[in-house]
Design an enzyme around this catalytic site. Structure first.
Site, PDB file in Angstrom:
ATOM      1  N   ASP A   1      24.658  38.887  23.730  1.00  9.13           N
ATOM      2  CA  ASP A   1      23.973  39.108  25.017  1.00  9.13           C
ATOM      3  C   ASP A   1      22.634  38.380  25.090  1.00  9.13           C
ATOM      4  O   ASP A   1      21.903  38.504  26.067  1.00  9.13           O
ATOM      5  CB  ASP A   1      23.766  40.606  25.268  1.00  9.13           C
ATOM      6  CG  ASP A   1      22.869  41.259  24.214  1.00  9.13           C
ATOM      7  OD1 ASP A   1      22.410  40.537  23.291  1.00  9.13           O
ATOM      8  OD2 ASP A   1      22.619  42.470  24.308  1.00  9.13           O
ATOM      9  N   GLY A   2      22.283  37.647  24.028  1.00  4.59           N
ATOM     10  CA  GLY A   2      21.049  36.856  24.043  1.00  4.59           C
ATOM     11  C   GLY A   2      19.881  37.543  23.357  1.00  4.59           C
ATOM     12  O   GLY A   2      18.839  36.915  23.133  1.00  4.59           O
ATOM     13  N   GLU A   3      20.008  38.834  23.040  1.00 13.55           N
ATOM     14  CA  GLU A   3      18.901  39.516  22.370  1.00 13.55           C
ATOM     15  C   GLU A   3      18.721  38.952  20.962  1.00 13.55           C
ATOM     16  O   GLU A   3      19.676  38.505  20.331  1.00 13.55           O
ATOM     17  CB  GLU A   3      19.164  41.025  22.303  1.00 13.55           C
ATOM     18  CG  GLU A   3      19.038  41.677  23.678  1.00 13.55           C
ATOM     19  CD  GLU A   3      19.219  43.184  23.645  1.00 13.55           C
ATOM     20  OE1 GLU A   3      19.580  43.727  22.584  1.00 13.55           O
ATOM     21  OE2 GLU A   3      19.003  43.810  24.702  1.00 13.55           O
TER      22      GLU A   3
ATOM     23  N   GLN B   1      -3.145  32.755  32.058  1.00 20.41           N
ATOM     24  CA  GLN B   1      -3.128  33.834  33.064  1.00 20.41           C
ATOM     25  C   GLN B   1      -4.105  34.921  32.613  1.00 20.41           C
ATOM     26  O   GLN B   1      -3.717  36.016  32.212  1.00 20.41           O
ATOM     27  CB  GLN B   1      -1.714  34.371  33.220  1.00 20.41           C
ATOM     28  CG  GLN B   1      -0.770  33.295  33.775  1.00 20.41           C
ATOM     29  CD  GLN B   1       0.644  33.795  33.918  1.00 20.41           C
ATOM     30  OE1 GLN B   1       0.872  34.916  34.337  1.00 20.41           O
ATOM     31  NE2 GLN B   1       1.602  32.965  33.550  1.00 20.41           N
TER      32      GLN B   1
ATOM     33  N   LYS C   1     -12.793  18.801  38.123  1.00 24.15           N
ATOM     34  CA  LYS C   1     -11.458  19.073  38.654  1.00 24.15           C
ATOM     35  C   LYS C   1     -11.424  20.407  39.373  1.00 24.15           C
ATOM     36  O   LYS C   1     -12.049  21.369  38.945  1.00 24.15           O
ATOM     37  CB  LYS C   1     -10.480  19.105  37.470  1.00 24.15           C
ATOM     38  CG  LYS C   1      -9.090  19.533  37.805  1.00 24.15           C
ATOM     39  CD  LYS C   1      -8.199  19.541  36.569  1.00 24.15           C
ATOM     40  CE  LYS C   1      -8.072  20.915  35.965  1.00 24.15           C
ATOM     41  NZ  LYS C   1      -7.173  21.003  34.837  1.00 24.15           N
TER      42      LYS C   1
ATOM     43  N   ARG D   1      -8.385  23.054  40.735  1.00 22.71           N
ATOM     44  CA  ARG D   1      -6.944  23.298  40.802  1.00 22.71           C
ATOM     45  C   ARG D   1      -6.641  24.048  42.082  1.00 22.71           C
ATOM     46  O   ARG D   1      -7.200  25.106  42.338  1.00 22.71           O
ATOM     47  CB  ARG D   1      -6.502  24.110  39.571  1.00 22.71           C
ATOM     48  CG  ARG D   1      -5.028  24.448  39.586  1.00 22.71           C
ATOM     49  CD  ARG D   1      -4.577  25.026  38.267  1.00 22.71           C
ATOM     50  NE  ARG D   1      -4.552  24.041  37.196  1.00 22.71           N
ATOM     51  CZ  ARG D   1      -3.615  23.096  37.066  1.00 22.71           C
ATOM     52  NH1 ARG D   1      -2.640  23.008  37.948  1.00 22.71           N
ATOM     53  NH2 ARG D   1      -3.666  22.243  36.076  1.00 22.71           N
TER      54      ARG D   1
ATOM     55  N   ASP E   1      -7.398  16.878  26.121  1.00 25.44           N
ATOM     56  CA  ASP E   1      -7.292  18.161  26.805  1.00 25.44           C
ATOM     57  C   ASP E   1      -6.569  19.144  25.884  1.00 25.44           C
ATOM     58  O   ASP E   1      -5.902  18.724  24.926  1.00 25.44           O
ATOM     59  CB  ASP E   1      -6.511  17.983  28.120  1.00 25.44           C
ATOM     60  CG  ASP E   1      -6.940  18.998  29.180  1.00 25.44           C
ATOM     61  OD1 ASP E   1      -7.663  19.952  28.848  1.00 25.44           O
ATOM     62  OD2 ASP E   1      -6.533  18.825  30.353  1.00 25.44           O
TER      63      ASP E   1
HETATM   64  C1  R5P Z   1      -6.600  23.541  32.436  1.00 20.44           C
HETATM   65  O1  R5P Z   1      -7.793  23.678  32.729  1.00 20.44           O
HETATM   66  C2  R5P Z   1      -6.136  22.901  31.175  1.00 20.44           C
HETATM   67  O2  R5P Z   1      -7.192  22.543  30.341  1.00 20.44           O
HETATM   68  C3  R5P Z   1      -5.291  21.687  31.474  1.00 20.44           C
HETATM   69  O3  R5P Z   1      -6.105  20.685  32.048  1.00 20.44           O
HETATM   70  C4  R5P Z   1      -4.174  22.032  32.408  1.00 20.44           C
HETATM   71  O4  R5P Z   1      -3.476  23.135  31.948  1.00 20.44           O
HETATM   72  C5  R5P Z   1      -3.254  20.859  32.583  1.00 20.44           C
HETATM   73  O5  R5P Z   1      -2.281  21.182  33.497  1.00 20.44           O
HETATM   74  P1  R5P Z   1      -1.500  20.061  34.285  1.00 20.44           P
HETATM   75  O6  R5P Z   1      -0.960  19.091  33.288  1.00 20.44           O
HETATM   76  O7  R5P Z   1      -0.405  20.825  34.982  1.00 20.44           O
HETATM   77  O8  R5P Z   1      -2.432  19.443  35.263  1.00 20.44           O
END
Ligand code: R5P
Length: 262
Positions: free
Chosen positions: A11-13, A69, A161, A163, A187
């Site tokens: 079942d995937g568990e 998150q 940046k 988002r 990054d």
């Molecule tokens: C966010 O602030 C992280 O440091 C990365 O810049 C981010 O998660 C990159 O996400 P993506 O490649 O979707 O732009």
């Protein structure tokens, strides 16, 4: 290394079984909390290890999924990073992770927790490309860029940046001293690749002659590698997540961290 049996039921568990006696031992469990099946495997492993009454258990989570998150954006949502931090640190002596997106989430830990940097590994691998400028695509990754720039003895700067959503980022126009330079963008995570693509556009517009990108965690969602390859001169990630760009290992950084007991 303990012999560990890992399998999936029909079942995937998940199913785990440790075939060595770990009583009184110092045990290190290494597992990511991404994708979700790995998180379940990690929790099962911690439970199985604890059954043996070991002296210490150190949980190493190279890529800490859900770390981004870290806030409740809407009523009714969990703080997912808090939920994972609490559960993964409940049955372990210590947790070690690498280039966590937001290190303050470790304050939710039930046991001591440390974030270590994978940037020395990135700097080692970057030597081969000899960049003369390091760029952070946003203010959040400035600490990472400075570690790499210090190792390589070159200049650095950051872009600004914003988002808009999970897939859309915009970069504010900002002058950076990259004309005629060979630039490496560093990054913590590359996911959709949107951040790197927007940063690369700014660098090329300002006269950078070579632009490459390196990250600790190469998530590369939805064909990101194929989108990034045509716009970049080079791309690599570490082995916290294995993919075709995993060029450098963070094993040295992890081994050092394990030797420095908390
Ligand atoms: C966010 O602030 C992280 O440091 C990365 O810049 C981010 O998660 C990159 O996400 P993506 O490649 O979707 O732009």
């Amino acid at each position: 290394m303990a012999i560990t049996e890992l399998k999936r039921f029909p079942d995937g568990e998940g199913y785990v079984r440790i075939h060595d006696d770990l009583a009184g031992q110092e045990v290190v469990i290494v597992q990511n909390s991404y994708p979700d099946p790995n998180l379940v495997e990690l929790l099962l492993l911690q439970d199985a290890v604890m059954e043996y009454k070991p002296a210490r258990v150190i949980t190493v989570v190279p890529y800490f999924g859900y770390a981004r998150q870290d806030k409740k954006f809407n009523q009714g949502e969990p703080i997912s990073a808090r939920a994972l931090t609490r559960h993964m640190t409940r049955f372990t002596t210590e947790l070690i992770t690498i280039d966590l997106h937001e290190t303050s989430i470790l304050e939710w830990s039930d046991s001591p927790a440390r974030n270590i940097s994978g940037m020395p590994a990135i700097a080692r691998a970057l030597k081969e490309y000899a960049p003369d400028f390091i760029l952070s695509p946003d203010k959040g990754a400035v600490d990472l860029a400075t570690i790499v720039a210090d190792h390589l003895g070159c200049g650095w700067d950051y872009l600004e940046k914003t988002r808009l959503d999970g897939e859309t980022v915009v970069m504010k126009a900002k002058k950076v001293d990259v004309a005629g330079k060979k630039v490496a963008i560093v990054d913590d995570i590359i996911a959709t690749g949107g951040t790197i693509i927007r940063a690369t556009e700014q660098l090329r517009d300002q006269g950078a002659t070579y632009v490459m990108a390196a990250c600790t965690h190469g998530l590369f969602t939805g064909g990101a590698i194929e989108r990034l390859n045509p716009v970049l001169d080079g791309l690599f990630s570490t082995d916290t997540l294995m993919n075709s760009t995993s060029k450098v290992s963070v094993a040295v950084e992890l081994a050092d961290a394990l030797q420095q007991k908390n």
